[in-house]
Scaffold this active site. Structure first.
Site, PDB file in Angstrom:
ATOM      1  CE  LYS A  89      31.975 -10.756  26.198  1.00 55.30           C
ATOM      2  NZ  LYS A  89      30.536 -10.893  26.510  1.00 55.30           N
ATOM      3  CB  CYS A  90      35.248 -18.952  22.833  1.00 54.16           C
ATOM      4  SG  CYS A  90      36.239 -20.125  22.167  1.00 54.16           S
ATOM      5  N   GLY A  91      33.541 -19.442  20.411  1.00 52.85           N
ATOM      6  CA  GLY A  91      32.687 -20.148  19.422  1.00 52.85           C
ATOM      7  C   GLY A  91      32.612 -21.629  20.221  1.00 52.85           C
TER       8      GLY A  91
END
Length: 162
Positions: A37-39
């Site tokens: 759930k990271c850029g």
């Protein structure tokens, strides 16, 4: 036990077994702390591309999911595995979710820290660590460096020739 190269480490695997890095002796290994759930999560695509391109030449890519940065890997092993396969077709080896910074870091990341120093410590998800065929770290890359960048590819090609 004196841990002197990457092949001395065993990690809990995402599938519940053990990921024994000694199985990769003689091969360069690219270790990456990952998160779903990271850029930077789309870097899974580039990691899979590297694995696909260089696996036959000997490169091993190992993902180490971690919830250390921004709580961006909250899932269970099953959720992480499903996410990686469905969204990015990940087939490279994946460790179970593990701490990668501070006093609770797994031994592999403590060793990388001792070998590479303060500047190489993971400061976010998708830090990358490359070892040569002797199992020693030869390069590291921050989250900002995509796995398909020229810098990473050049380092991988050089490690494969060493």
């Amino acid at each position: 036990m004196n841990l002197t190269c990457i092949y001395d480490f065993k990690l809990p695997a995402l599938n519940g077994s053990t990921l024994d890095l000694s199985a990769y002796r003689g091969k360069p290994v690219l270790v990456v702390n990952t998160a779903s759930k990271c850029g930077f999560t789309p870097q899974y695509e580039g990691l899979q591309a590297l694995w696909t391109q260089f696996q036959k030449a000997g490169l091993v890519v190992v993902g180490v999911p971690s919830n250390d940065f921004g709580q961006q890997e909250p899932g269970t092993s099953e959720e992480i595995s499903s996410f990686c396969q469905i969204n990015y077709g990940v087939t490279f080896p994946m460790a179970a979710r593990s701490p990668v910074k501070g006093p609770d870091a797994i031994p592999l990341f403590k060793w990388l820290d001792s070998e590479l120093g303060f500047l190489a410590r993971p400061r976010w998800n998708f830090f990358k660590y490359l070892t040569n065929r002797q199992g020693m770290p030869v390069a590291w890359f921050s989250s900002l460096t995509p796995p398909t960048s020229g810098r990473v590819r050049h380092a991988v090609e050089k490690a494969l020739k060493s």
